[in-house]
Design a protein around this motif. Structure first.
Motif, PDB file in Angstrom:
ATOM      1  N   GLN A 287       0.811  -1.214   0.000  1.00 36.18           N
ATOM      2  CA  GLN A 287       0.000   0.000   0.000  1.00 36.18           C
ATOM      3  C   GLN A 287       0.847   1.267   0.000  1.00 36.18           C
ATOM      4  N   SER A 288       2.065   1.171   0.485  1.00 33.71           N
ATOM      5  CA  SER A 288       2.948   2.341   0.527  1.00 33.71           C
ATOM      6  C   SER A 288       3.760   2.495  -0.745  1.00 33.71           C
ATOM      7  N   GLY A 289       3.514   1.652  -1.734  1.00 37.71           N
ATOM      8  CA  GLY A 289       4.244   1.755  -2.992  1.00 37.71           C
ATOM      9  C   GLY A 289       5.619   1.130  -2.943  1.00 37.71           C
ATOM     10  N   ARG A 290       5.902   0.346  -1.916  1.00 33.17           N
ATOM     11  CA  ARG A 290       7.220  -0.279  -1.766  1.00 33.17           C
ATOM     12  C   ARG A 290       7.135  -1.722  -2.251  1.00 33.17           C
ATOM     13  N   ALA A 291       6.834  -1.864  -3.560  1.00 28.37           N
ATOM     14  CA  ALA A 291       6.573  -3.183  -4.145  1.00 28.37           C
ATOM     15  C   ALA A 291       7.796  -4.094  -4.042  1.00 28.37           C
ATOM     16  N   THR A 292       8.997  -3.552  -4.293  1.00 26.19           N
ATOM     17  CA  THR A 292      10.213  -4.364  -4.237  1.00 26.19           C
ATOM     18  C   THR A 292      10.425  -4.894  -2.832  1.00 26.19           C
ATOM     19  N   GLU A 293      10.213  -4.032  -1.840  1.00 31.15           N
ATOM     20  CA  GLU A 293      10.370  -4.445  -0.444  1.00 31.15           C
ATOM     21  C   GLU A 293       9.368  -5.544  -0.099  1.00 31.15           C
ATOM     22  N   ALA A 294       8.129  -5.408  -0.604  1.00 30.20           N
ATOM     23  CA  ALA A 294       7.119  -6.429  -0.356  1.00 30.20           C
ATOM     24  C   ALA A 294       7.527  -7.755  -0.983  1.00 30.20           C
ATOM     25  N   ALA A 295       8.037  -7.700  -2.210  1.00 34.17           N
ATOM     26  CA  ALA A 295       8.469  -8.927  -2.891  1.00 34.17           C
ATOM     27  C   ALA A 295       9.625  -9.585  -2.136  1.00 34.17           C
ATOM     28  N   ASP A 296      10.553  -8.779  -1.634  1.00 27.31           N
ATOM     29  CA  ASP A 296      11.672  -9.331  -0.866  1.00 27.31           C
ATOM     30  C   ASP A 296      11.169 -10.029   0.401  1.00 27.31           C
ATOM     31  N   LEU A 297      10.158  -9.454   1.035  1.00 29.84           N
ATOM     32  CA  LEU A 297       9.589 -10.074   2.230  1.00 29.84           C
ATOM     33  C   LEU A 297       8.989 -11.438   1.907  1.00 29.84           C
ATOM     34  N   VAL A 298       8.291 -11.505   0.785  1.00 29.20           N
ATOM     35  CA  VAL A 298       7.690 -12.773   0.385  1.00 29.20           C
ATOM     36  C   VAL A 298       8.779 -13.812   0.107  1.00 29.20           C
TER      37      VAL A 298
END
Length: 925
Positions: free
Chosen positions: A107-118
């Motif tokens: 939601q914060s636009g931090r798509a790369t960070e989200a993908a890294d978490l996954v």
């Protein structure tokens, strides 16, 4: 814990609040209350308890995770991400923290960070089903649907859960498998039969599977079971637009019922400040559809063409899964706020902080709406537009944007909003820049005509198919091409072929297609279509524009409401009104005649794109100027209305009534007769600097006039002022309250009005039929900032006390009483309430909560003073001087005759009232 395990979560919150008020400040109590509020969807109430718990136990990962979720819920995404990361450092097994962190990053636009978490979660290898679920859901939230499906299917083999079934169903729907999704949704709903959210998604899947009436029936049952669930009610409203046999007056009344049940009747609204009719205006657009969605394709041209010298544009995107369109649109706003996951209260505060002048809803009652934000009056002016083909039913939404073809004169009668009609049409289509060229007429190469419809299949009703069958029978060799999201699934395609077969159509003449690889491929399918057939009563919008852009004329059937007049509006914008039929016979005749004039059809096909490109439908600059002129007109009207209500401060020498500004607070305590209002009012009146007036209601002034009370009890007016008022004659109720408020303000006193809500919900003694609306709040909202709470009592005890009053004999029966109780309970849930029984059990704790609701300074000295305070109307027996009871004692339940309890239990409003207010069936000692 017993209340939570039994599903009585609201009751659990009350129990925990009382424990904390008695001094239980243990971190586990505070955190448990915070988690209960999170479960109830109230992150703002959860946050302070979780912050206190977190300070006491800094090493608790579970508390940190809950605190992170609360921070995200109130719109503090950055703080939430930091706290959730800390939670996982403390305990990496917290699956809810992984999910919340992924969502916060998305939601914060931090798509790369989200993908890294996954990836990190996947590399760890799920240690248990909860972690496996978290991984599958994180994959789905980051768009890796194929992998998510694999993980869900593996999880369901090992540990099947309703959530996993439901989320796998969502993946199936997105990949065009609605019948498979339906089977999964049924499993989830059967496993949790009391979960309204599972029922909602099941109803949506039924629509996608073409089972419209089944969806409506399910939603109607849940509307009765969960009357306070706004989402269920919104889903029902949308579903009622699909079938042909829904009466438009009944549909309007259902929208009004939504507003009465789920919207505050008179929310405080920010004033138009500064009240300059010609200044640069801040326009806020709020929608979950700032993504790859039809609404975005109609909205983006306006966003591109807005005059940024005259308007500052804000976006409030409640987008669950942001995509490339989200990022593109976000960059085009002057300011963009991601609000998915934030509570309505947090969004209202954000919009107020941004000082938005006109807030525009783009979704109505469709999926993911944030109508709760507008229902609470987030902006001085509120407008609904584009995303929904009807009124919202919400009094706080002032205008609906439309045009005279979609909503001709007379449509106002079925709208709670004022209609603002744009002069050249209410739509602006964003023509695809990289779409395929228009092809030659397929009929030339095929030797037969192909009729087509690419509309959502929920719009393809048996009545629609019947008329299409008539057309196919009348045109030799004609074929029908259908495309919709589940069309590639054999079971669903067979459902529609069977209905056409029953109408005598050879199924070999029918092609049904599902999802295609790309948008260009979707448009390229029009190379196979000669004539498009619109659905009814729910017309196409995007599909109609796309067909015209690809050179394919659309035959539409005009109805009697917006949803079935959109086709006329679009066709009129490009000069093709002749394809809009007035009735079913003309609809068939128009389609047949068009198919028979091949040369004219070929000529139209070759010229239609240029015609459309030069029409108002694609004139983004002209459309933006029209819409901006409407905004300016709306703003100027609102400024004029507010100017008419603003006068100089009251001249107390003549006591000329003056309007109180909206920022002047007045507290309202709503209660029904015999609900303990006398006792609680006495205690409120004993708080410092409080002016409390009792039994106040616009309809009750002949018995309890506020001016008379204010003079008799508090001496607020001089004899000269009272004489001037008498000479002046009639003073309206709001003016009387304004005069009293003006007298309270200089001394820093807090005005509290104990509302006689009995008139609104049971009628007696002054009106024959109750209104079901909070009359006092509605009367005062235009002039005051209202702080409100409600006082409730167990309906059995209240009736046993109420029936002693002679005013109800022969006038109020049990059924009317229980209906009134349930309607009042729904309002009480929205404004916040305390229970009389809780007050007598724990007067200090309950008074603290009540003071918080009303924004009053708490002083526990009220317990030393309450018994001697007598300036309260009502139950004089229990409040007379010399009453030996100097302390507030617990309230025992009254003995109820068995036959009375049986009558109560037979009435559905009784159970609903108990559920809304957290009571058990029998009064408890």
């Amino acid at each position: 814990m017993a209340a939570i395990q039994a599903g009585r979560v609201a009751e659990a919150a009350d129990i925990l609040e009382r424990a904390i008020a008695r001094g239980d400040r243990r971190p586990e109590t505070l955190s448990r209350l915070g988690e209960v509020y999170l479960w109830l969807g109230r992150p703002g109430q959860a946050l302070p308890h979780l912050e206190q718990a977190g300070k006491a136990q800094r090493q608790s990962g579970k508390i940190a995770a809950a605190l992170g979720r609360a921070l995200f819920g109130v719109g503090r995404a950055g703080d939430a991400i930091e706290e959730l990361r800390r939670a996982l450092e403390l305990d990496a097994s917290l699956s809810e923290a992984w999910l919340a962190l992924v969502e916060a990053c998305v939601q914060s636009g931090r798509a790369t960070e989200a993908a890294d978490l996954v990836d990190e979660l996947a590399s760890r290898g799920p240690a248990n089903p909860r972690e496996a679920y978290a991984l599958a859901e994180a994959l789905r939230r980051t768009g890796r649907t194929n992998k998510a499906e694999q993980h869900y299917r593996a999880l369901l083999k090992e540990a099947p859960t309703p959530k996993a079934w439901n989320n796998l169903a969502t993946i199936c729907l997105r990949s065009g498998r609605p019948c498979e999704a339906l089977a999964l949704r049924r499993k989830a709903a059967e496993a949790e039969p009391n979960n309204p959210d599972f029922a909602r998604v099941l109803a949506g899947t039924l629509l996608g599977a073409g089972r419209i009436q089944d969806a409506i029936d399910l939603l109607r049952r849940w509307r009765a079971r969960a009357p306070t669930h706004a989402g269920v009610h919104s889903d029902l409203l949308l579903a009622l637009h699909y079938p042909e046999n829904v009466d438009r007056e009944e549909l309007f009344e259902e929208h009004r019922r939504w507003g009465a049940a789920h919207a505050p009747p008179a929310p405080s609204r920010p004033p138009c400040e500064p009240r300059d009719p010609n200044r640069c205006l801040r326009i806020g657009y709020i929608s979950p559809d700032f993504r790859r969605h039809p609404v975005a394709s109609f909205f983006e041209p306006l966003l591109d063409a807005h005059d940024r010298d005259a308007f500052e544009i804000y976006g409030y995107g409640s987008v669950t899964f942001p995509d490339d369109v989200t990022r593109r649109l976000a960059a085009k706003f002057d300011t963009y706020r991601a609000i998915s996951g934030a509570s309505d209260e947090a969004v209202v505060r954000r919009i107020a902080g941004d000082r938005i002048d006109i807030l525009v809803d783009l979704v109505g009652h469709t999926s993911g709406h944030r109508l709760g934000v507008l229902a609470h009056g987030a902006a001085p002016v509120q407008v609904t537009y584009l995303g929904y083909p009807d009124t919202t039913g919400i009094p706080a939404i002032d205008y609906r944007l439309t045009d005279e073809r979609a909503d001709p004169p007379g449509a106002e009668a079925r709208h709670t909003e004022s209609l603002m009609r744009l002069p050249r049409g209410f739509l602006c289509f964003s023509a695809p820049s990289d779409g395929p060229d228009v092809s030659d007429l397929p009929q030339h190469r095929n030797g037969y005509v192909t009729f087509a419809s690419f509309n959502n299949n929920a719009k393809i009703t048996p009545e629609v198919l019947s008329l299409w069958a008539h057309i196919l029978h009348a045109v030799d060799g004609a074929r029908l091409l259908l495309k919709f999201r589940g069309g590639g699934e054999p079971e669903l395609a067979r459902h529609y072929r069977d209905m056409l077969s029953e109408a005598g159509v050879d199924c070999d003449r029918v092609d049904i297609i599902g999802t295609v690889a790309s948008y260009a491929d979707h448009l390229r399918l029009y190379h196979r279509a000669d004539i498009a057939l619109d659905t009814f009563p729910y017309h196409g919008t995007t599909t109609t524009c796309e067909a015209l852009w690809m050179g394919v004329p659309v035959v539409t059937l005009i109805g009697d409401r917006h949803v079935s007049r959109v086709g006329l509006s679009i066709l009129s914008s490009v000069g093709l009104e002749r394809f809009a039929a007035a009735d079913a016979e003309q609809y068939v005749a128009t389609a047949v005649a068009t198919a028979g004039d091949v040369d004219a059809l070929a000529t139209l096909r070759s010229s239609l794109r240029d015609r459309m490109a030069g029409s108002p439908l694609c004139d983004r600059d002209g459309f933006a100027r029209d819409l901006e002129a409407a905004y300016r007109d709306i703003w100027q009207r609102t400024c004029r209305r507010q100017d008419e209500h603003v006068t100089e401060p009251a001249d107390t020498s003549t006591c000329s009534p003056a309007s109180a500004p909206q920022t002047k607070p007045v507290r309202l305590l709503h209660n029904l007769a015999r609900s303990g209002g006398t006792l609680v009012s006495r205690c409120l009146a004993c708080l410092p600097d409080t002016v409390l007036l009792s039994e106040i209601h616009p309809l009750g002034v002949r018995m309890f006039h506020p001016i008379a009370q204010a003079d008799q009890w508090y001496g607020l007016f001089t004899p000269e002022e009272l004489a001037a008022m008498k000479r002046r004659g009639s003073i309206s109720f709001p003016e009387a309250i304004a005069l009293i408020a003006d007298k309270c303000t200089p001394g820093g006193r807090h005005l509290v009005l104990r509302d006689w809500s009995h008139l609104d919900y049971m009628g007696v003694p002054f009106v024959d039929r109750p209104s079901g609306r909070m009359g006092l709040a509605e009367a005062l909202a235009p002039r005051f900032e209202l702080r409100r709470a409600a006082l409730v009592r167990h309906p059995v005890d209240q009736w046993l006390s109420l029936r002693k009053l002679t005013l109800i004999h022969g006038t109020l029966d049990v059924a009317a009483y229980l209906d009134g109780c349930a309607a009042f309970a729904e309002q009480a849930r929205r404004v916040g309430f305390v229970r009389y029984e809780d007050f007598t059990r724990d007067p200090t704790g309950t008074m603290r909560r009540l003071c918080d609701m009303l924004d009053l300074p708490y002083d526990d000295g009220f317990l030393d003073r309450w018994c001697d305070y007598t300036n309260v109307t009502g139950d004089t027996r229990s409040t007379s001087r010399g009453d030996p009871m100097r302390t507030i004692k617990p309230l025992p339940p009254r003995e109820a005759p068995p036959d009375l309890l049986a009558r109560f239990r037979r009435h559905p409003a009784y159970e609903r009232t108990l559920a809304l207010l957290g009571y058990e069936d029998r009064p408890r000692a």
